[in-house]
Design a protein around this motif. Structure first.
Motif, PDB file in Angstrom:
ATOM      1  N   GLN A 259       0.820  -1.203   0.000  1.00  0.00           N
ATOM      2  CA  GLN A 259       0.000   0.000   0.000  1.00  0.00           C
ATOM      3  C   GLN A 259       0.860   1.261   0.000  1.00  0.00           C
ATOM      4  OE1 GLN A 259      -2.545  -0.455   3.418  1.00  0.00           O
ATOM      5  NE2 GLN A 259      -3.391  -2.390   2.676  1.00  0.00           N
ATOM      6  N   ALA A 260       1.956   1.243   0.750  1.00  0.00           N
ATOM      7  CA  ALA A 260       2.788   2.437   0.897  1.00  0.00           C
ATOM      8  C   ALA A 260       3.509   2.813  -0.393  1.00  0.00           C
ATOM      9  CB  ALA A 260       3.799   2.227   2.017  1.00  0.00           C
ATOM     10  N   VAL A 261       3.868   1.823  -1.216  1.00  0.00           N
ATOM     11  CA  VAL A 261       4.626   2.128  -2.437  1.00  0.00           C
ATOM     12  C   VAL A 261       3.731   2.334  -3.649  1.00  0.00           C
ATOM     13  CG1 VAL A 261       6.653   0.862  -1.619  1.00  0.00           C
ATOM     14  CG2 VAL A 261       4.965  -0.310  -3.066  1.00  0.00           C
ATOM     15  N   ALA A 262       2.431   2.251  -3.469  1.00  0.00           N
ATOM     16  CA  ALA A 262       1.516   2.368  -4.608  1.00  0.00           C
ATOM     17  C   ALA A 262       1.744   3.617  -5.454  1.00  0.00           C
ATOM     18  CB  ALA A 262       0.065   2.298  -4.115  1.00  0.00           C
ATOM     19  N   PRO A 263       2.047   4.790  -4.864  1.00  0.00           N
ATOM     20  CA  PRO A 263       2.245   5.977  -5.707  1.00  0.00           C
ATOM     21  C   PRO A 263       3.508   5.929  -6.568  1.00  0.00           C
ATOM     22  CG  PRO A 263       1.758   6.594  -3.422  1.00  0.00           C
ATOM     23  CD  PRO A 263       2.076   5.135  -3.428  1.00  0.00           C
ATOM     24  N   PHE A 264       4.437   5.020  -6.268  1.00  0.00           N
ATOM     25  CA  PHE A 264       5.735   5.038  -6.937  1.00  0.00           C
ATOM     26  C   PHE A 264       5.738   4.120  -8.162  1.00  0.00           C
ATOM     27  CE2 PHE A 264       6.522   6.119  -2.502  1.00  0.00           C
ATOM     28  CZ  PHE A 264       7.331   7.243  -2.610  1.00  0.00           C
ATOM     29  N   THR A 265       4.905   4.422  -9.132  1.00  0.00           N
ATOM     30  CA  THR A 265       4.937   3.636 -10.366  1.00  0.00           C
ATOM     31  C   THR A 265       6.209   3.972 -11.136  1.00  0.00           C
ATOM     32  OG1 THR A 265       3.795   5.326 -11.651  1.00  0.00           O
ATOM     33  CG2 THR A 265       2.424   3.707 -10.481  1.00  0.00           C
ATOM     34  N   PRO A 266       6.686   3.070 -11.964  1.00  0.00           N
ATOM     35  CA  PRO A 266       7.879   3.393 -12.752  1.00  0.00           C
ATOM     36  C   PRO A 266       7.726   4.669 -13.566  1.00  0.00           C
ATOM     37  CG  PRO A 266       7.494   1.034 -12.800  1.00  0.00           C
ATOM     38  CD  PRO A 266       6.306   1.638 -12.099  1.00  0.00           C
ATOM     39  N   GLU A 267       6.537   4.907 -14.108  1.00  0.00           N
ATOM     40  CA  GLU A 267       6.331   6.140 -14.885  1.00  0.00           C
ATOM     41  C   GLU A 267       6.434   7.372 -13.993  1.00  0.00           C
ATOM     42  OE1 GLU A 267       4.977   2.857 -17.289  1.00  0.00           O
ATOM     43  OE2 GLU A 267       4.498   3.426 -15.215  1.00  0.00           O
ATOM     44  N   ALA A 268       5.954   7.263 -12.766  1.00  0.00           N
ATOM     45  CA  ALA A 268       5.960   8.419 -11.867  1.00  0.00           C
ATOM     46  C   ALA A 268       7.370   8.811 -11.445  1.00  0.00           C
ATOM     47  CB  ALA A 268       5.106   8.123 -10.639  1.00  0.00           C
ATOM     48  N   VAL A 269       8.286   7.840 -11.372  1.00  0.00           N
ATOM     49  CA  VAL A 269       9.625   8.129 -10.856  1.00  0.00           C
ATOM     50  C   VAL A 269      10.677   8.269 -11.938  1.00  0.00           C
ATOM     51  CG1 VAL A 269       9.049   6.814  -8.773  1.00  0.00           C
ATOM     52  CG2 VAL A 269      10.414   5.731 -10.562  1.00  0.00           C
ATOM     53  N   ALA A 270      10.361   7.906 -13.169  1.00  0.00           N
ATOM     54  CA  ALA A 270      11.381   7.794 -14.215  1.00  0.00           C
ATOM     55  C   ALA A 270      12.168   9.091 -14.402  1.00  0.00           C
ATOM     56  CB  ALA A 270      10.736   7.363 -15.525  1.00  0.00           C
ATOM     57  N   ALA A 271      11.463  10.211 -14.523  1.00  0.00           N
ATOM     58  CA  ALA A 271      12.160  11.470 -14.767  1.00  0.00           C
ATOM     59  C   ALA A 271      13.041  11.843 -13.583  1.00  0.00           C
ATOM     60  CB  ALA A 271      11.148  12.577 -15.051  1.00  0.00           C
ATOM     61  N   ARG A 272      12.530  11.605 -12.385  1.00  0.00           N
ATOM     62  CA  ARG A 272      13.294  11.970 -11.193  1.00  0.00           C
ATOM     63  C   ARG A 272      14.551  11.104 -11.059  1.00  0.00           C
ATOM     64  NH1 ARG A 272      12.057  14.669  -6.387  1.00  0.00           N
ATOM     65  NH2 ARG A 272      14.090  15.183  -5.503  1.00  0.00           N
ATOM     66  N   CYS A 273      14.470   9.839 -11.468  1.00  0.00           N
ATOM     67  CA  CYS A 273      15.616   8.923 -11.378  1.00  0.00           C
ATOM     68  C   CYS A 273      16.583   9.079 -12.545  1.00  0.00           C
ATOM     69  CB  CYS A 273      15.141   7.472 -11.353  1.00  0.00           C
ATOM     70  SG  CYS A 273      14.195   7.020  -9.907  1.00  0.00           S
ATOM     71  N   GLY A 274      16.050   9.490 -13.688  1.00  0.00           N
ATOM     72  CA  GLY A 274      16.864   9.461 -14.890  1.00  0.00           C
ATOM     73  C   GLY A 274      16.969   8.065 -15.476  1.00  0.00           C
ATOM     74  N   ILE A 275      16.055   7.178 -15.083  1.00  0.00           N
ATOM     75  CA  ILE A 275      16.002   5.799 -15.588  1.00  0.00           C
ATOM     76  C   ILE A 275      14.594   5.568 -16.119  1.00  0.00           C
ATOM     77  CG2 ILE A 275      16.235   3.347 -14.985  1.00  0.00           C
ATOM     78  CD1 ILE A 275      18.072   4.150 -12.705  1.00  0.00           C
ATOM     79  N   VAL A 602       6.916  10.723  -1.182  1.00  0.00           N
ATOM     80  CA  VAL A 602       5.772  10.882  -2.085  1.00  0.00           C
ATOM     81  C   VAL A 602       5.593  12.356  -2.434  1.00  0.00           C
ATOM     82  CG1 VAL A 602       3.273  10.655  -2.310  1.00  0.00           C
ATOM     83  CG2 VAL A 602       4.599   8.819  -1.246  1.00  0.00           C
ATOM     84  N   ASP A 603       5.631  13.209  -1.437  1.00  0.00           N
ATOM     85  CA  ASP A 603       5.488  14.648  -1.686  1.00  0.00           C
ATOM     86  C   ASP A 603       6.615  15.170  -2.563  1.00  0.00           C
ATOM     87  OD1 ASP A 603       3.241  14.627  -0.074  1.00  0.00           O
ATOM     88  OD2 ASP A 603       4.324  15.301   1.722  1.00  0.00           O
ATOM     89  N   ASP A 604       7.813  14.616  -2.390  1.00  0.00           N
ATOM     90  CA  ASP A 604       8.991  15.090  -3.112  1.00  0.00           C
ATOM     91  C   ASP A 604       8.970  14.666  -4.580  1.00  0.00           C
ATOM     92  OD1 ASP A 604      11.371  16.390  -3.445  1.00  0.00           O
ATOM     93  OD2 ASP A 604      12.605  14.821  -2.561  1.00  0.00           O
ATOM     94  N   LEU A 605       8.170  13.665  -4.906  1.00  0.00           N
ATOM     95  CA  LEU A 605       8.091  13.237  -6.306  1.00  0.00           C
ATOM     96  C   LEU A 605       7.698  14.377  -7.232  1.00  0.00           C
ATOM     97  CD1 LEU A 605       6.453   9.701  -6.592  1.00  0.00           C
ATOM     98  CD2 LEU A 605       8.563  10.501  -7.661  1.00  0.00           C
ATOM     99  N   ARG A 606       6.968  15.341  -6.708  1.00  0.00           N
ATOM    100  CA  ARG A 606       6.505  16.454  -7.533  1.00  0.00           C
ATOM    101  C   ARG A 606       7.592  17.501  -7.751  1.00  0.00           C
ATOM    102  NH1 ARG A 606       1.684  15.081  -4.555  1.00  0.00           N
ATOM    103  NH2 ARG A 606       2.313  16.326  -2.748  1.00  0.00           N
ATOM    104  N   GLY A 607       8.695  17.373  -7.023  1.00  0.00           N
ATOM    105  CA  GLY A 607       9.769  18.348  -7.150  1.00  0.00           C
ATOM    106  C   GLY A 607      10.636  18.100  -8.375  1.00  0.00           C
ATOM    107  N   LEU A 608      11.457  19.086  -8.692  1.00  0.00           N
ATOM    108  CA  LEU A 608      12.361  18.988  -9.830  1.00  0.00           C
ATOM    109  C   LEU A 608      13.784  18.737  -9.339  1.00  0.00           C
ATOM    110  CD1 LEU A 608      11.066  22.008 -11.965  1.00  0.00           C
ATOM    111  CD2 LEU A 608      10.557  19.570 -12.287  1.00  0.00           C
ATOM    112  N   VAL A 731      23.872  17.214  -3.504  1.00  0.00           N
ATOM    113  CA  VAL A 731      23.701  18.603  -3.088  1.00  0.00           C
ATOM    114  C   VAL A 731      23.845  19.509  -4.303  1.00  0.00           C
ATOM    115  CG1 VAL A 731      24.667  20.447  -1.665  1.00  0.00           C
ATOM    116  CG2 VAL A 731      24.538  18.107  -0.775  1.00  0.00           C
ATOM    117  N   ALA A 732      22.906  20.436  -4.470  1.00  0.00           N
ATOM    118  CA  ALA A 732      22.921  21.339  -5.617  1.00  0.00           C
ATOM    119  C   ALA A 732      24.111  22.295  -5.543  1.00  0.00           C
ATOM    120  CB  ALA A 732      21.618  22.124  -5.679  1.00  0.00           C
ATOM    121  N   ILE A 733      24.777  22.484  -6.666  1.00  0.00           N
ATOM    122  CA  ILE A 733      25.911  23.406  -6.744  1.00  0.00           C
ATOM    123  C   ILE A 733      25.836  24.203  -8.038  1.00  0.00           C
ATOM    124  CG2 ILE A 733      27.437  21.884  -5.416  1.00  0.00           C
ATOM    125  CD1 ILE A 733      28.840  21.225  -8.130  1.00  0.00           C
ATOM    126  N   THR A 734      26.661  25.238  -8.111  1.00  0.00           N
ATOM    127  CA  THR A 734      26.965  25.900  -9.377  1.00  0.00           C
ATOM    128  C   THR A 734      28.461  25.752  -9.611  1.00  0.00           C
ATOM    129  OG1 THR A 734      27.322  28.043  -8.310  1.00  0.00           O
ATOM    130  CG2 THR A 734      25.083  27.547  -9.117  1.00  0.00           C
TER     131      THR A 734
END
Length: 739
Positions: A259-275, A602-608, A731-734
């Motif tokens: 139940q807890a991992v239901a939101p994490f479909t491969p399509e939902a995470v692909a962009a965030r993972c780069g896979i 789950v909330d962080d999935l919406r982040g960039l 960690v984000a850098i420039t």
């Protein structure tokens, strides 16, 4: 002069390789791998050879130092102890026990005297301000393992000798030979797996040495392991591939995980993972359908904001695919001594808990008896009851190894008093008022306490000292007992051996009751760590039980096996349910603490994902920062370079071989650029533990090529909230060309 051969366990990294050391008089002539060693079978890496340089290093401290008017001067041991007593006791009397703090580094894990006696100093101090290097690299794995299996060191390990599919995330065991997994000659074992038709797959933001020899490598965005792993678990449920196998009756929480991992479909995470989603599903399917398979993740999965979740999901995958506690899967070692999961009633226990107290300033919870090391600066800086005014450091260099080292360096200068036990005047100990030198590893006995609990194969090995200590040099456990006596008000003149005898008699009475006198008599010819080791071996799972099992182990038998390479105790065997120490007596697949934190992901999935992030890296020639001072390891190409993908170099205007400025918030460092397509676009890699250009340190070889301190770039407020582990990667850098 006669040449003598010694057999030794290397103490410089977790691989614990057996060495053959030839000496003439007090000189090391050669160091090579010990072919007969039952655990490492002759394997050696460059660090083992460097023991000669370490032993002979003119920078290594050999006498106590006391700072007088800002300058270190040599002192006797009695003078050093007296100075500690004179300056420390008034601080404790005026401000209380929590005005003291103590920090211990990972070299202590390789020294039985430090590891088994450090707790005596911490308990004598009676402070809540205990810190260690564990919250820089491994606490997420320990917390996840403790919640699932009941003890902090009940860690599921790949059975590499029998597996046919090994999935590795955020780890480079070809360079480390295992981390939280003691596996010397990983390369040879991986090649043997491939030769029998097995597959090695690596997921890492860098094409590491391990990835280069793998059958497949997939880039992943740093910090996204939780999303990939959760999506793989989601795939198992969605495609009805869940099969608990032989541990089914001992597992609880399966449905809650689904139940807890239901939101994490491969399509939902692909962009965030780069896979891509198809690759994620394929990884899950291969893991589920390969009869003998295991997942292993290490420092890259720990040193991020979701470190505990990622560590947990790795073992969730091993469990849901039927690979937990079976040959070729993820199994548990059975240590000959000191393992809590081999004592007491098998299959049930107290489990683990966190938050028994909290950091005074940040409120971060205690985990495994300690607070996050990234809280140390603020605990020194912030006035009020419990402010740290006096500090002990033991075999550690957090000014280089922990985030925002410049802030910590300034904080250390604000202390009223600081004592360091260390073999070097380094970037941290330069701030001390008293430095107490440890012994050379070649002057100390050796038995690994922790690593047999993490080993690819069960074994028991012991090394006697190669050389005698200087006549006035105490053993490190004796130094810790003297310090404990001072803080307890027993005086600097207290006799360490007498203190140890009294403590041992008290412990024997508590542990053995009416048999205490017999135990004392049986171990009377030992003292210090040897005595504790004999007790642990004899009462352990292979022990002679003080004569009740005559064929069992004791210290004398293990010592006698030194030249023949130790005692082989066999390959890993299934241990569930006996190994469990959870209150339920089950594998807790869905701890409430972890399910709650998964909502954050789950909330962080919406982040960039950030445009550019930084990660560390491991090199086979280094482990701790002081190894940069050993000529045999320091020679060769300069290793403290920033690896940058060609597209990022072009976008940021940096050139190969030139200096670049890396920035994160108000912090910045300059590093030499090396352009390499082994990096994932959007990721820069800089190794950990450099920056040897600070005044007051005495590491002359390291200072010739000081390198850039990655940790000076990192925010000490970034932590995994569950384990308190520092965020060292993603960690984000420039980046721009240095002016």
């Amino acid at each position: 002069m006669t040449e003598t051969t010694h057999h030794r366990i290397c103490p410089l990294c977790e691989a614990c390789c057996g060495l053959e050391i030839k000496t003439q008089g007090n000189k090391v002539i050669s160091i090579r791998g010990h072919d007969a060693d039952v655990f490492s079978a002759g394997y050696i890496c460059p660090k083992g050879v460097a023991l000669k340089d370490l032993h002979e290093d003119p920078d290594r401290l050999r006498t106590p130092l006391i700072k007088r008017d800002g300058v270190f001067v040599e002192a006797t041991w009695d003078e050093a102890y007296a100075e500690i007593e004179r300056r420390l006791l008034p601080i404790l009397a005026t401000h209380g026990r929590n005005a003291a703090g103590v920090v211990v580094g990972n070299p202590s894990a390789h020294k039985i005297g430090l590891l088994t006696y450090f707790g005596k100093l911490a308990r004598a101090l009676g402070t809540k301000n205990v810190f260690s290097a564990s919250t820089l690299d491994q606490m997420p794995k320990q917390l996840a393992s403790g919640l699932m299996f009941g003890h902090w060191l009940t860690v599921a390990l790949p059975d590499i000798a029998r597996t046919d599919y090994l999935l590795v995330l955020g780890a480079n065991p070809l360079a480390s030979n295992g981390s939280m997994w003691t596996v010397p000659d990983f390369k040879g074992k991986a090649k043997a797996m491939q030769a029998r038709g097995g597959k090695l797959v690596v997921i890492d933001p860098r094409r590491t040495e391990t990835a280069a020899m793998a059958d497949a490598h997939h880039f992943i965005r740093p910090g996204a392991d939780v999303f990939l792993l959760a999506a793989m678990v989601q795939t198992l449920f969605a495609e009805k591939l869940v099969s608990l196998g032989k541990v089914a009756e001992w597992v609880v929480g399966t449905d809650a995980v689904g139940q807890a991992v239901a939101p994490f479909t491969p399509e939902a995470v692909a962009a965030r993972c780069g896979i891509d989603a198809d690759t994620i599903r394929s990884l899950a399917r291969t893991l589920a359908t390969t009869p003998r398979a295991a997942v292993y993740g290490r420092i890259g999965t720990c040193t991020q904001q979701y470190g505990t979740l990622a560590s947990w999901l790795i073992d969730v995958l091993n469990t849901l695919t039927g690979h937990l506690d079976v040959p070729g899967g993820a199994m548990f070692a059975k240590s000959a001594a000191f393992a809590t999961n081999t004592t007491g009633k098998p299959g049930i226990g107290k489990g683990v808990s966190t938050g028994r107290h909290h950091a005074r300033v940040s409120g971060a919870p205690e985990v495994y008896g300690e607070l996050p090391i990234t809280c140390l600066s603020e605990e020194i800086e912030t006035p009020g009851q419990g402010q740290i005014r006096a500090l002990f450091t033991v075999a550690t260099n957090p000014v280089l190894s922990s985030p925002d080292g410049p802030r910590l360096a300034q904080a250390l200068d604000r202390l009223d008093f600081m004592v360091s036990m260390d073999i070097y005047r380094n970037e941290t100990t330069r701030h001390a008022d008293v430095i107490l030198p440890g012994v050379s590893p070649l002057e100390d006995l050796h038995y690994d306490v922790a690593f047999p609990q993490l080993s690819w194969r069960n074994h028991a090995r012991y090394s006697p000292p190669v050389f005698a200590r200087a006549a006035n040099q105490p053993e490190e456990w004796q130094t810790l007992l003297k310090l404990a006596a001072i803080v307890q008000g027993k005086g600097a003149a207290a006799d360490a051996d007498a203190l140890d005898d009294a403590q041992f008699a008290e412990d024997a009475q508590r542990l053995f009751g009416e048999h205490a006198d017999a135990v004392l008599a049986a171990t009377a010819h030992y003292k210090g760590p040897q005595r504790g080791l004999d007790i642990a071996l004899r009462s352990g799972p292979y022990g002679d039980q003080f004569g009740r099992k005559p064929d069992g182990l004791n210290l004398a038998k293990v010592m006698a096996s030194n030249a023949s390479g130790g005692i082989d105790l066999g390959e890993l065997q299934p241990r569930v349910p006996e190994v469990l120490r959870t209150p339920s007596g089950k594998v807790e697949l869905a701890p409430a603490l972890l399910l709650q934190d998964l909502k954050r992901a789950v909330d962080d999935l919406r982040g960039l994902a950030p445009d550019l992030v930084i990660i560390g890296r491991r090199d086979v020639r280094t482990n701790n920062s002081w190894m940069h001072n050993l000529p045999v390891l320091a020679k060769g190409p300069f290793r403290c370079t920033a690896l940058v993908h060609p597209t990022d170099a072009a976008r940021c205007g940096v050139a190969d071989g030139a200096m670049a400025t890396l920035r994160s918030g108000p912090r910045s460092v300059q590093a030499q650029v090396h352009i390499s397509d082994e990096m994932m676009p959007g990721v820069v890699s800089l190794p950990h533990g450099w920056g040897h250009n600070l005044p007051g340190a005495q590491l002359h070889v390291a200072a010739e090529r000081p390198g850039a301190n990655l940790n000076a770039l990192l925010d000490d407020q970034l932590r995994d909230p569950l384990s308190g582990n520092a965020v060292l990667g993603g960690v984000a850098i420039t980046m721009e060309a240095a002016a």
